[in-house]
Design a protein around this motif. Structure first.
Motif, PDB file in Angstrom:
ATOM      1  N   ARG A  86       0.828  -1.219   0.000  1.00  0.00           N
ATOM      2  CA  ARG A  86       0.000   0.000   0.000  1.00  0.00           C
ATOM      3  C   ARG A  86       0.855   1.259   0.000  1.00  0.00           C
ATOM      4  O   ARG A  86       0.460   2.277  -0.572  1.00  0.00           O
ATOM      5  CB  ARG A  86      -0.958  -0.032   1.191  1.00  0.00           C
ATOM      6  N   ASP A  90       1.114   4.335  -2.946  1.00  0.00           N
ATOM      7  CA  ASP A  90       1.156   5.775  -2.717  1.00  0.00           C
ATOM      8  C   ASP A  90       2.439   6.413  -3.244  1.00  0.00           C
ATOM      9  O   ASP A  90       2.678   7.602  -2.996  1.00  0.00           O
ATOM     10  CB  ASP A  90       0.995   6.072  -1.226  1.00  0.00           C
ATOM     11  N   MET A 243      -7.214  -1.877   9.825  1.00  0.00           N
ATOM     12  CA  MET A 243      -7.221  -2.427   8.473  1.00  0.00           C
ATOM     13  C   MET A 243      -7.982  -3.744   8.396  1.00  0.00           C
ATOM     14  O   MET A 243      -8.165  -4.297   7.310  1.00  0.00           O
ATOM     15  CB  MET A 243      -5.783  -2.611   7.969  1.00  0.00           C
ATOM     16  N   LYS A 252     -11.151   2.561  12.291  1.00  0.00           N
ATOM     17  CA  LYS A 252     -11.083   2.958  10.882  1.00  0.00           C
ATOM     18  C   LYS A 252     -10.672   4.422  10.746  1.00  0.00           C
ATOM     19  O   LYS A 252      -9.844   4.767   9.895  1.00  0.00           O
ATOM     20  CB  LYS A 252     -12.443   2.735  10.207  1.00  0.00           C
ATOM     21  N   LYS A 253     -11.238   5.270  11.593  1.00  0.00           N
ATOM     22  CA  LYS A 253     -10.943   6.705  11.531  1.00  0.00           C
ATOM     23  C   LYS A 253      -9.473   6.963  11.873  1.00  0.00           C
ATOM     24  O   LYS A 253      -8.781   7.723  11.176  1.00  0.00           O
ATOM     25  CB  LYS A 253     -11.853   7.458  12.498  1.00  0.00           C
ATOM     26  N   THR A 255      -6.964   4.892  11.721  1.00  0.00           N
ATOM     27  CA  THR A 255      -6.104   4.325  10.680  1.00  0.00           C
ATOM     28  C   THR A 255      -6.059   5.232   9.465  1.00  0.00           C
ATOM     29  O   THR A 255      -4.981   5.479   8.901  1.00  0.00           O
ATOM     30  CB  THR A 255      -6.594   2.922  10.295  1.00  0.00           C
ATOM     31  N   LYS A 256      -7.202   5.745   9.049  1.00  0.00           N
ATOM     32  CA  LYS A 256      -7.253   6.647   7.901  1.00  0.00           C
ATOM     33  C   LYS A 256      -6.433   7.911   8.159  1.00  0.00           C
ATOM     34  O   LYS A 256      -5.630   8.336   7.321  1.00  0.00           O
ATOM     35  CB  LYS A 256      -8.699   7.010   7.578  1.00  0.00           C
ATOM     36  N   GLU A 257      -6.615   8.497   9.340  1.00  0.00           N
ATOM     37  CA  GLU A 257      -5.902   9.729   9.666  1.00  0.00           C
ATOM     38  C   GLU A 257      -4.396   9.485   9.789  1.00  0.00           C
ATOM     39  O   GLU A 257      -3.583  10.289   9.315  1.00  0.00           O
ATOM     40  CB  GLU A 257      -6.446  10.309  10.975  1.00  0.00           C
ATOM     41  N   TRP A 259      -2.637   7.055   8.382  1.00  0.00           N
ATOM     42  CA  TRP A 259      -2.060   6.738   7.065  1.00  0.00           C
ATOM     43  C   TRP A 259      -1.875   8.009   6.237  1.00  0.00           C
ATOM     44  O   TRP A 259      -0.822   8.201   5.613  1.00  0.00           O
ATOM     45  CB  TRP A 259      -2.950   5.749   6.324  1.00  0.00           C
ATOM     46  N   GLU A 260      -2.874   8.868   6.244  1.00  0.00           N
ATOM     47  CA  GLU A 260      -2.780  10.114   5.491  1.00  0.00           C
ATOM     48  C   GLU A 260      -1.642  10.984   6.019  1.00  0.00           C
ATOM     49  O   GLU A 260      -0.906  11.611   5.245  1.00  0.00           O
ATOM     50  CB  GLU A 260      -4.111  10.867   5.547  1.00  0.00           C
TER      51      GLU A 260
END
Length: 269
Positions: A86, A90, A243, A252-253, A255-257, A259-260
């Protein structure tokens, strides 16, 4: 030193987050269907032993920043390889070494051990010197590839997060260190760090978080860049958990934050 051993024992006794069979199948399926080029490579360390590593290349036009991904106390798993894939999606060259290479039965690595307990016992036997030597070899290998630029960062999760922080102490040439819920080195070693260190921590992980303030104070005093962020509503290993197919909304939130943030910081090195 006593505190260090207590922390290590705590890590080793922590009940691992085990992926469900559905998650394991999903991870394998995503890896097998990945359009990116991933391959196993052998890297010779300074003491002449060989490391197995999995490397994934992005589909880009220019040489890319490289990122070393250090595995958890569970060894080099498919989940770690998925993280590398992943990251390549990116735009980064991602390499994940098996730091148990040669430590298993018949000279094997993570895959050669009979159980997770055996893997964890073997990882406990790895010295800082051995890990540093191995990471030096991996850094040189990926830095010298024609497909990479001069920037090599290092990252890791839990045990790998601690190794990431430790490697930042010992290496003066990495571009950045990304510590995911890993413990920090002793505060007296913090002034030796030259690369920026970015921390990713779960709110409900006081075993690790209890050391953040002292580490931050030592870093500020030494003018070392250390930027820890604590993600709300999650605990240890939140990126792995976030994940998973059964992740809750907080996981989920976070992890998203996280990762970004990770990708943005990598792009800014």
């Amino acid at each position: 030193m006593k505190i260090y051993h207590v922390l290590m024992l705590t890590i080793l006794l922590t009940v691992p987050f085990l992926a469900s069979s559905a998650d394991a199948d999903s991870i394998k399926d995503e890896l097998e269907k990945s359009p990116r080029h991933g391959e196993w490579v052998k890297i010779t360390a300074a003491d002449k032993h060989e490391l197995n590593a999995f490397i994934v290349f992005p589909e880009v036009k220019e040489p890319a920043t490289a990122i070393i991904v250090i595995h958890e106390i569970f060894g080099l798993t498919d989940w770690i390889r998925l993280v590398a894939d992943r990251l390549a999606a990116d735009g980064f060259v991602a390499i994940c070494p098996d730091l148990l290479s040669g430590m298993g039965p018949d000279g094997g690595g993570t895959e050669s051990f009979d159980s997770g307990d055996d893997v964890r016992r073997a990882i406990r036997g790895l010295t800082t010197e051995r890990v540093t030597t191995d990471l030096d070899a991996v850094r040189k290998y990926v830095h010298d590839l024609p497909s990479t630029n001069d920037k090599v960062a290092v990252s890791g999760f839990c045990w790998g997060g601690r190794q990431t922080f430790s490697y930042a102490v010992h290496s003066g040439v990495i571009a950045g260190a990304f510590v995911f819920y890993g413990s920090a080195p002793p505060v007296e070693e913090i002034p030796k760090i030259s690369a920026p260190v970015y921390g990713f921590y779960g709110e409900s992980d006081n075993r690790i978080n209890a050391t953040i303030d002292a580490t931050k104070a030592a870093a500020d005093a030494a003018k070392v860049k250390y930027e820890p962020i604590i993600y709300k509503g999650v605990g240890h290993a939140f990126l792995r958990r976030g994940m998973a197919e059964d992740a809750n909304e907080a996981q989920k939130k976070a992890t998203k934050e996280a990762w970004e943030r990770w990708v943005t910081l990598l792009r800014g090195l």
